[in-house]
Design an enzyme around this catalytic site. Structure first.
Site, PDB file in Angstrom:
ATOM      1  N   SER A 186      14.590 -20.839   5.415  1.00 29.14           N
ATOM      2  CA  SER A 186      14.585 -19.839   4.372  1.00 29.14           C
ATOM      3  C   SER A 186      14.592 -18.447   5.010  1.00 29.14           C
ATOM      4  O   SER A 186      15.423 -18.174   5.871  1.00 29.14           O
ATOM      5  CB  SER A 186      13.372 -20.053   3.467  1.00 29.14           C
ATOM      6  OG  SER A 186      13.533 -19.398   2.253  1.00 29.14           O
ATOM      7  N   ASP A 438      20.555 -26.693  -3.243  1.00 27.57           N
ATOM      8  CA  ASP A 438      19.668 -25.534  -3.099  1.00 27.57           C
ATOM      9  C   ASP A 438      20.358 -24.290  -3.642  1.00 27.57           C
ATOM     10  O   ASP A 438      21.447 -23.934  -3.186  1.00 27.57           O
ATOM     11  CB  ASP A 438      19.330 -25.353  -1.617  1.00 27.57           C
ATOM     12  CG  ASP A 438      18.523 -24.098  -1.335  1.00 27.57           C
ATOM     13  OD1 ASP A 438      17.919 -23.547  -2.277  1.00 27.57           O
ATOM     14  OD2 ASP A 438      18.495 -23.679  -0.162  1.00 27.57           O
ATOM     15  N   HIS A 463      16.420 -27.336  -0.381  1.00 32.70           N
ATOM     16  CA  HIS A 463      16.001 -26.213   0.456  1.00 32.70           C
ATOM     17  C   HIS A 463      15.329 -26.698   1.739  1.00 32.70           C
ATOM     18  O   HIS A 463      14.304 -27.358   1.707  1.00 32.70           O
ATOM     19  CB  HIS A 463      15.054 -25.323  -0.343  1.00 32.70           C
ATOM     20  CG  HIS A 463      14.944 -23.929   0.160  1.00 32.70           C
ATOM     21  ND1 HIS A 463      16.033 -23.110   0.351  1.00 32.70           N
ATOM     22  CD2 HIS A 463      13.862 -23.181   0.514  1.00 32.70           C
ATOM     23  CE1 HIS A 463      15.637 -21.926   0.779  1.00 32.70           C
ATOM     24  NE2 HIS A 463      14.324 -21.944   0.901  1.00 32.70           N
TER      25      HIS A 463
END
Length: 504
Positions: A186, A438, A463
């Site tokens: 991320s 995602d 994710h």
């Protein structure tokens, strides 16, 4: 079940996701900070790592007296499998995200899983202004007090922190020839990729998982994020999609009627405190957004237990014939997959604003350099139609912090436009993983840039699913992703050791 952390996040995320006129629009946040809080068994956190601190300089880029102030930066270290400095065994470094580093260390099982194979020293560095890595005497209240102190909270300062710390650590361990590979997911994945590009003399390669480095203005469509969420749910069930899509107006209509808020409270088991249409919509949107992000193929333990394929389970609840045509009963069943899968919650508190993982600093970052347009929704979106509006973001930031965002700074500093043409000429040794379920994947690198800057795509991936602890239930496609990542990292290390060998 307390929903405080979720409520706080939505107070930060509303502007990112929602263009609803009825929704509050405070400072936006970045949901990719949310990773699954997996239960670690049989290990405990103390068995996973040891906590250490490094005296870090406040400002790496100026030479004013204030710049030389220091703070204690936390890092976690695991030397259980390390082959040692004398063998030039590698160092695997996690570039910390916008939160408590222990949370990320406990949820990046891939690094621990592959440690017996590579014999690395594992290091997780906490991002400045998060967790225990707080400048200005370790006092968060002072550090977060105004733009003069928060001005030292930037991605570039964080990257310089990581470089300074790891260079010093290698020196102290007499491991100057130990190669460093950086990992991140991320925002941490964005930092990992940027670290490899900015500090190629420090790290030989980077695994950047679910890192939306292209999710900036004039590169990625502001509709991409919500379009992917829509596809996730619509792909499971057309009825599920339609029920959710029409629900926002039904909530508005019910709230406007006499006694309507009480109907909503009872329908969704909201605790007996304040309730509004907008807070309920935000609560539901949290469940939809994060379920899409964490649509993992195996059970996870995010903030509460989640089943495998939770989007499918949400739509199964919505399509349950037992609920008839009751939209709110259907939505409650879906939301319970995210908020109450364990069945222990008796009511949900929409006002609880606790922040156990310390993510609040992201509101500053989202008001300065991390301007990531995601709030656009077209007429087919699962959410009401809306437009991304930079002026709204800038106005909110001015009110909250007295600062004007710099929407083009990230792409000026790190690039992003014409990335394939640019990076193939000078970049190398980066893995970009993206799961196409995602919503952040729309801002990720989805094509190979060169033979050594590789995009790994998983059609059913969510994710940074590749960074989770491996389980016996993992599907073959996920096992194959990790095997490919291991193979590429092994190649980087082999090439490094070949170059290090004087015989070559």
């Amino acid at each position: 079940m307390a929903t405080g952390f979720i409520s706080l996040l939505f107070s930060l995320l509303s502007l990112l996701f929602f263009g609803f006129s009825s929704f509050a629009k405070p400072i936006p946040g970045f949901p990719s900070s949310i990773i699954q809080a997996e239960k670690i068994s049989p290990s405990t956190p103390n068995e996973l790592y040891h906590e250490k601190f490094f005296t870090q300089v406040l400002d790496h880029y100026t030479f004013r007296p204030q710049s030389y102030k220091t703070f204690q930066q936390r890092y976690l270290i695991n030397d259980r499998y390390w082959g040692g400095a004398e063998k030039n065994a590698p160092i695997f470094l996690y570039t910390g995200n916008e939160g408590d580093i222990e949370w990320f260390a406990q949820n990046t099982g891939f690094m621990f899983d592959i440690a017996p194979h590579f014999k690395p020293l594992l290091v997780f560095i906490e991002h400045r202004f998060y967790g225990k890595s707080m400048p200005f005497g370790g006092n968060k209240e002072v550090a977060y007090s105004n733009s003069s102190t928060l001005g030292y909270l930037t991605s570039t300062q964080a990257l310089a922190d990581y470089a300074t710390l790891i260079i010093d650590l290698k020196k102290n361990l007499s491991a100057t020839d130990s190669p460093v590979v950086v990992f991140g997911g991320s925002y941490g994945g964005m930092l990992a990729a940027w670290f490899r590009l900015k500090y190629p003399h420090v790290a030989i390669g980077a695994l950047a998982s679910s890192s939306p480095i292209l999710n900036f203005e004039n590169i990625t469509s502001p509709y991409s994020f919500n379009n992917i969420i829509t596809q996730d749910f619509r792909g499971e069930s057309e009825n599920c999609y339609k029920v959710i899509k029409r629900s926002w107006q039904e909530i508005e209509d019910t709230a406007s009627q006499p006694g309507g808020l009480e109907i909503l409270r009872r329908s969704f088991r909201i605790c007996r405190n304040s309730i509004s249409a907008s807070s309920l919509q935000s609560w539901l949107n949290t469940a939809l957004v994060y379920t899409a992000m964490t649509d993992y193929p195996t059970p996870s333990n995010f903030l509460s237990p989640m089943p495998a394929y939770p989007v499918k389970q949400m739509c199964k609840a919505i399509d349950d014939p037992k609920t008839g045509n009751n939209t709110f009963a259907k939505l409650y069943g879906a939301a319970s997959v995210y908020y109450n899968y364990s069945g222990t919650a008796t009511c949900f508190n929409l006002d609880d604003d606790s922040d156990p993982h310390g993510l609040g600093g992201w509101s500053w970052q989202a008001c300065t350099e991390m301007i990531m347009p995601t709030s656009g929704s077209n007429k087919d979106s699962i959410f009401p139609a809306s437009e991304w509006n930079y002026e709204d973001r800038a106005a909110s930031c001015k009110v909250y912090f007295g600062v004007e965002p710099r929407p083009n700074w990230i792409t000026t500093e790190f690039g992003g436009h014409d990335i394939k043409r640019v990076l193939k000429r000078f970049g190398s040794n980066i893995i970009f993983f993206n799961g196409l379920r995602d919503p952040w994947s729309g801002g990720g690198v989805l094509e190979n840039i060169s033979s050594s800057i590789v995009a790994i795509i998983a059609e059913q991936g969510a994710h940074h699913v590749d960074l989770r602890f491996a389980t016996s239930e993992d599907p073959k496609w996920l096992q194959d992703v990790r095997k490919r990542e291991v193979s590429i990292i092994a190649k980087w290390l082999s090439e490094y050791y070949d170059d290090l060998d004087p015989a070559n």
